[in-house]
Design an enzyme around this catalytic site. Structure first.
Site, mmCIF file in Angstrom:
data_model
loop_
_atom_site.group_PDB
_atom_site.id
_atom_site.type_symbol
_atom_site.label_atom_id
_atom_site.label_comp_id
_atom_site.label_asym_id
_atom_site.label_seq_id
_atom_site.Cartn_x
_atom_site.Cartn_y
_atom_site.Cartn_z
ATOM 1 N N GLY A 43 -5.482 9.252 2.209
ATOM 2 C CA GLY A 43 -4.814 10.044 3.247
ATOM 3 C C GLY A 43 -4.465 9.154 4.435
ATOM 4 O O GLY A 43 -3.524 8.372 4.373
ATOM 5 N N SER A 115 -6.305 3.101 -0.845
ATOM 6 C CA SER A 115 -5.294 3.462 0.144
ATOM 7 C C SER A 115 -5.956 3.566 1.520
ATOM 8 O O SER A 115 -6.575 2.599 1.970
ATOM 9 C CB SER A 115 -4.599 4.756 -0.286
ATOM 10 O OG SER A 115 -3.423 4.994 0.441
ATOM 11 N N ASP A 271 3.409 -1.246 -5.945
ATOM 12 C CA ASP A 271 2.901 -0.203 -5.053
ATOM 13 C C ASP A 271 3.873 -0.050 -3.886
ATOM 14 O O ASP A 271 4.030 -0.969 -3.079
ATOM 15 C CB ASP A 271 1.511 -0.609 -4.558
ATOM 16 C CG ASP A 271 0.805 0.467 -3.760
ATOM 17 O OD1 ASP A 271 1.489 1.322 -3.178
ATOM 18 O OD2 ASP A 271 -0.435 0.433 -3.714
ATOM 19 N N HIS A 299 0.910 2.851 -6.905
ATOM 20 C CA HIS A 299 -0.168 3.083 -5.944
ATOM 21 C C HIS A 299 -1.347 3.866 -6.506
ATOM 22 O O HIS A 299 -2.470 3.675 -6.066
ATOM 23 C CB HIS A 299 0.411 3.831 -4.739
ATOM 24 C CG HIS A 299 -0.550 4.026 -3.611
ATOM 25 N ND1 HIS A 299 -1.063 2.975 -2.875
ATOM 26 C CD2 HIS A 299 -1.102 5.156 -3.082
ATOM 27 C CE1 HIS A 299 -1.874 3.437 -1.931
ATOM 28 N NE2 HIS A 299 -1.924 4.756 -2.046
#
Length: 320
Positions: A43, A115, A271, A299
């Site tokens: 996120g 991420s 990615d 990704h």
């Protein structure tokens, strides 16, 4: 090719007050006497899922998952008016992790993050290296200006022009040359739901359309669910417009603090969300880091080559 472990259920879970009116959801799975590992979701604002439990051998790992402030099952949820984003920062999350570690009586734990989760893992590890047994990072990011400009300044839009046009749709034409993160901040916090809800869906859809090597409709559908979209859009925008409350090159500059901490970096070469240059640059300065560059991946964590290397790393570290 290694894949996810079988589905498992938590053997314990709860809600932990962390201050500022926030309460975070946590759960533990696998072996209570196993090697502690904490999963750090992306996120920011996406929340942990049942699939994330399956990245670790349940016979050998004590698997800790939690939903970061403002998202998932944690309260208050950032899709609601009472959520105060001023007390939701990278450093609040680092403190929450320490509170959770102490609450669960864990001396050291492995950090597994992808991420945004890689940003949080690196930030925590550089603050508390003595609490970290290993690092497994995927889709590596450090929230530098050039990384944010790639995703929200048009770079990735050159690869996904149709999706980029949908991201731009809520933005008034005259403002499309401005800093889009700032423009979106105004849209996402506008009191009129007819403005902030479509903006949230457009923001979140952009991520859903770029996260996979080949876009998948079910992923886009999950990212455009209105409540999820509003929470993740508001949290991500809040973090990104502040650069994660990190100096531009802080996580790379301070990587030397992690000397002696084994680290595997798993990166999709194609990615589009967190470009491969960040993982490569981090590997040059992170002592002892192993970089696994996956030639046919984007990704997402569950693309075959990426998943194989992630499971290989957790299996190898399980014995340590």
């Amino acid at each position: 090719m290694l894949g996810l472990y079988p589905e498992i259920e938590p053997y314990d879970h709860g809600m932990l007050p962390v201050g500022d009116g926030n309460v975070i959801y946590w759960e533990e799975c696998g072996n209570p006497a196993g090697k502690p590992v904490v999963f750090l979701h992306g996120g920011p604002g996406s929340g942990a899922s049942i699939r994330h439990r399956r990245l670790f051998d349940p016979e050998r790992y004590r698997i800790v998952l939690f939903d970061q402030r403002g998202c998932g099952r944690s309260t208050p949820h950032c899709s609601t008016p009472e959520a105060d984003l001023t007390v939701n920062t990278t450093w609040h999350l680092v403190a929450d992790m320490e509170r959770l570690r102490e609450d669960r009586a864990i001396e050291t734990w492995q950090l597994f993050g992808g991420s945004w989760g890689s940003v949080l893992a690196l930030t925590y590890a550089e603050a508390y290296p003595h609490r970290v047994s290993e690092l497994v990072l995927r889709g590596v990011a450090t929230l530098r200006v050039k990384e944010l400009q790639w995703l929200f300044g048009g770079g990735a839009g050159c690869l996904f022009p149709e999706a980029w046009s949908r991201f731009l749709a809520p933005v008034p034409y005259a403002r499309r040359g401005e800093n889009l993160i700032e423009v979106y901040h105004e849209l996402l916090h506008h009191p009129d739901p007819d403005l902030h809800r479509p903006a949230a869906v457009a923001w979140s859809r952009w991520e859903g359309e770029t996260v996979k090597f080949t876009p998948q409709e079910e992923v886009v559908a999950a990212f455009t669910e209105p409540e999820f979209a509003l929470a993740i859009a508001r949290i991500e925008n809040h973090y990104f417009r502040h650069g994660g409350w990190l100096a531009d090159d802080q996580l790379i500059r301070e990587a030397g603090k992690l000397t002696g901490v084994p680290c595997v970096l798993v990166q999709g070469r194609y990615d589009a969300v967190t470009p491969a240059t960040t993982a490569w640059e981090l590997a040059q300065v992170l002592p002892g880091a192993e970089l696994k560059m996956i030639g046919d991946a984007g990704h997402a964590f569950d693309e075959p080559g990426t998943l194989h290397e992630l499971i290989s790393a957790t299996d190898r570290f399980a014995a340590g």
